[in-house]
Design a protein around this motif. Structure first.
Motif, PDB file in Angstrom:
ATOM      1  N   LEU A 154      86.399  84.422  21.347  1.00 32.02           N
ATOM      2  CA  LEU A 154      87.584  83.944  20.648  1.00 32.02           C
ATOM      3  C   LEU A 154      88.504  83.201  21.609  1.00 32.02           C
ATOM      4  CD1 LEU A 154      89.533  83.901  18.177  1.00 32.02           C
ATOM      5  CD2 LEU A 154      90.516  86.009  19.109  1.00 32.02           C
ATOM      6  N   HIS A 155      88.935  82.015  21.202  1.00 31.24           N
ATOM      7  CA  HIS A 155      89.868  81.207  21.991  1.00 31.24           C
ATOM      8  C   HIS A 155      91.222  81.201  21.292  1.00 31.24           C
ATOM      9  CE1 HIS A 155      91.860  77.438  23.245  1.00 31.24           C
ATOM     10  NE2 HIS A 155      91.125  77.490  24.330  1.00 31.24           N
ATOM     11  N   ASN A 156      92.265  81.578  21.998  1.00 30.75           N
ATOM     12  CA  ASN A 156      93.620  81.500  21.434  1.00 30.75           C
ATOM     13  C   ASN A 156      94.151  80.073  21.560  1.00 30.75           C
ATOM     14  OD1 ASN A 156      93.748  82.369  24.422  1.00 30.75           O
ATOM     15  ND2 ASN A 156      95.769  81.485  24.049  1.00 30.75           N
TER      16      ASN A 156
ATOM     17  N   GLU B 187      97.203  82.436  17.036  1.00 31.89           N
ATOM     18  CA  GLU B 187      98.153  81.946  18.030  1.00 31.89           C
ATOM     19  C   GLU B 187      98.910  83.083  18.709  1.00 31.89           C
ATOM     20  OE1 GLU B 187     101.541  78.763  17.338  1.00 31.89           O
ATOM     21  OE2 GLU B 187     102.138  80.689  16.508  1.00 31.89           O
ATOM     22  N   GLY B 188      99.542  83.934  17.916  1.00 30.03           N
ATOM     23  CA  GLY B 188     100.417  84.978  18.446  1.00 30.03           C
ATOM     24  C   GLY B 188      99.675  86.243  18.802  1.00 30.03           C
ATOM     25  N   PRO B 189     100.354  87.171  19.480  1.00 28.28           N
ATOM     26  CA  PRO B 189      99.699  88.413  19.908  1.00 28.28           C
ATOM     27  C   PRO B 189      99.196  89.256  18.751  1.00 28.28           C
ATOM     28  CG  PRO B 189     102.082  88.517  20.252  1.00 28.28           C
ATOM     29  CD  PRO B 189     101.757  87.102  19.921  1.00 28.28           C
TER      30      PRO B 189
ATOM     31  N   HIS C 159      97.943  78.273  26.794  1.00 29.44           N
ATOM     32  CA  HIS C 159      98.202  78.448  25.368  1.00 29.44           C
ATOM     33  C   HIS C 159      98.785  79.822  25.078  1.00 29.44           C
ATOM     34  CE1 HIS C 159      97.074  74.812  23.262  1.00 29.44           C
ATOM     35  NE2 HIS C 159      96.051  74.672  24.084  1.00 29.44           N
ATOM     36  N   LEU C 160      98.404  80.829  25.843  1.00 33.87           N
ATOM     37  CA  LEU C 160      99.079  82.123  25.720  1.00 33.87           C
ATOM     38  C   LEU C 160     100.566  81.945  25.984  1.00 33.87           C
ATOM     39  CD1 LEU C 160      96.590  84.538  27.547  1.00 33.87           C
ATOM     40  CD2 LEU C 160      97.089  84.507  25.098  1.00 33.87           C
ATOM     41  N   SER C 161     100.879  81.231  27.068  1.00 33.54           N
ATOM     42  CA  SER C 161     102.265  81.068  27.487  1.00 33.54           C
ATOM     43  C   SER C 161     103.099  80.300  26.464  1.00 33.54           C
ATOM     44  CB  SER C 161     102.328  80.361  28.845  1.00 33.54           C
ATOM     45  OG  SER C 161     103.656  80.226  29.277  1.00 33.54           O
ATOM     46  N   VAL C 162     102.607  79.153  26.008  1.00 35.76           N
ATOM     47  CA  VAL C 162     103.393  78.345  25.079  1.00 35.76           C
ATOM     48  C   VAL C 162     103.486  78.999  23.699  1.00 35.76           C
ATOM     49  CG1 VAL C 162     102.870  76.204  26.310  1.00 35.76           C
ATOM     50  CG2 VAL C 162     101.452  76.869  24.344  1.00 35.76           C
ATOM     51  N   SER C 163     102.638  79.999  23.453  1.00 27.49           N
ATOM     52  CA  SER C 163     102.707  80.755  22.205  1.00 27.49           C
ATOM     53  C   SER C 163     103.618  81.964  22.316  1.00 27.49           C
ATOM     54  CB  SER C 163     101.297  81.204  21.780  1.00 27.49           C
ATOM     55  OG  SER C 163     100.459  80.087  21.546  1.00 27.49           O
TER      56      SER C 163
END
Length: 274
Positions: A137-139, A146-148, A171-175
């Protein structure tokens, strides 16, 4: 642990030319799309031979699809069979499952959409597993995963042996997610990594702003890239770290951005692993 480069930063560059760039930059592998691969190399064995001659491997391929739509399930399963056969013969052992974009009405029925996505992705992962290909899975910002809460839901409701986690660090960070503790939570689930840097770590990008304006060449942002890679190593991760940049940075060319990031990998990331 091996390092590869994703083709996305080079846009429409022909696949053969991109592979030459990847080899000249000194990467161990290259990440590129299935559609490009089959268009350029109808015979997957020829692709594997070309990669081998350049000292490369096909690190992974990204497949974004409407996993959440029941009406698309049958065609996606059929497509997965074709992709798995080709990837296997070309020596690619990683499939990255890209989530579809967010859409009006998603929030109101989120759980049911995610349940359907999990069902289809699981069946695709089972097909891939039969060919010794790991699905992950790619976030991604702006998608239904997108979110946690969404990422957690999918990972907690799928089997570790079938679906791994391919964290995209930026993408983790900007989300709105702090990347280090989130990767730590799923460190044993990580099967592939997209490494990119960004500013304003863990701060969600408002919908009226462009998320890619937060991105930076590796080492030129604020994300704890070294700590994340060391964390993976300390937990015996021996898979691919793919440098991925969505567009050239700061007025540079794609090659300049790629060279700058490869230099950071060689001068900072790799020495930290010794």
């Amino acid at each position: 642990m091996n390092f590869s480069i994703c083709k996305i930063i080079f846009g429409s560059l022909k696949l053969n030319d991109f592979l030459a760039v990847a080899a000249n930059l000194g990467f161990d592998g290259a990440e590129f799309g299935y559609d490009e691969a089959i268009a350029c190399f109808p015979d997957p064995r020829t692709l594997e031979q070309v990669l081998s001659a350049k000292g490369l491997r096909w690190a992974a391929t990204y497949w974004g699809a409407p996993w959440h739509l029941k009406s698309q399930k049958a065609s996606l399963i059929e497509e997965a069979q074709k992709r798995a056969r080709y990837m296997s013969e070309a020596g690619c052992t990683n499939l990255i499952l890209g989530p579809p974009p967010r859409f009006d009405g998603y929030e109101e029925d989120k759980e049911n959409y995610l349940i359907q996505a999990i069902d289809t992705m699981t069946q695709v992962a089972q097909i891939m597993s039969a060919y010794k290909i790991k699905a992950s899975l790619h976030n991604h910002y702006g998608t239904i995963m997108e979110g946690p809460d969404e990422i957690n839901y999918v990972l907690q409701n799928t089997a570790d042996r079938l679906i791994g986690f391919c964290p995209d660090i930026a993408h983790l960070s900007v989300s709105g997610i702090d990347p280090l503790p989130f990767v730590q939570r799923y460190v044993k689930r990580v099967a592939h990594v997209h490494l990119k840097d960004a500013v304003k770590p863990g701060e969600f990008v408002p919908r009226n702003e462009k998320w890619d304006e937060r991105l930076r060449d590796l080492g030129k942002g604020d994300l704890p890239l070294v700590q994340i890679v060391k964390l993976l190593k300390d937990h015996d991760y021996d898979g691919w770290i793919s440098y991925e940049q969505d567009r050239p940075q700061n007025g540079e060319s794609a090659m300049e951005s790629a060279r700058a990031s490869k230099s950071y990998i060689d001068s900072v990331i790799k020495p930290s692993l010794i």
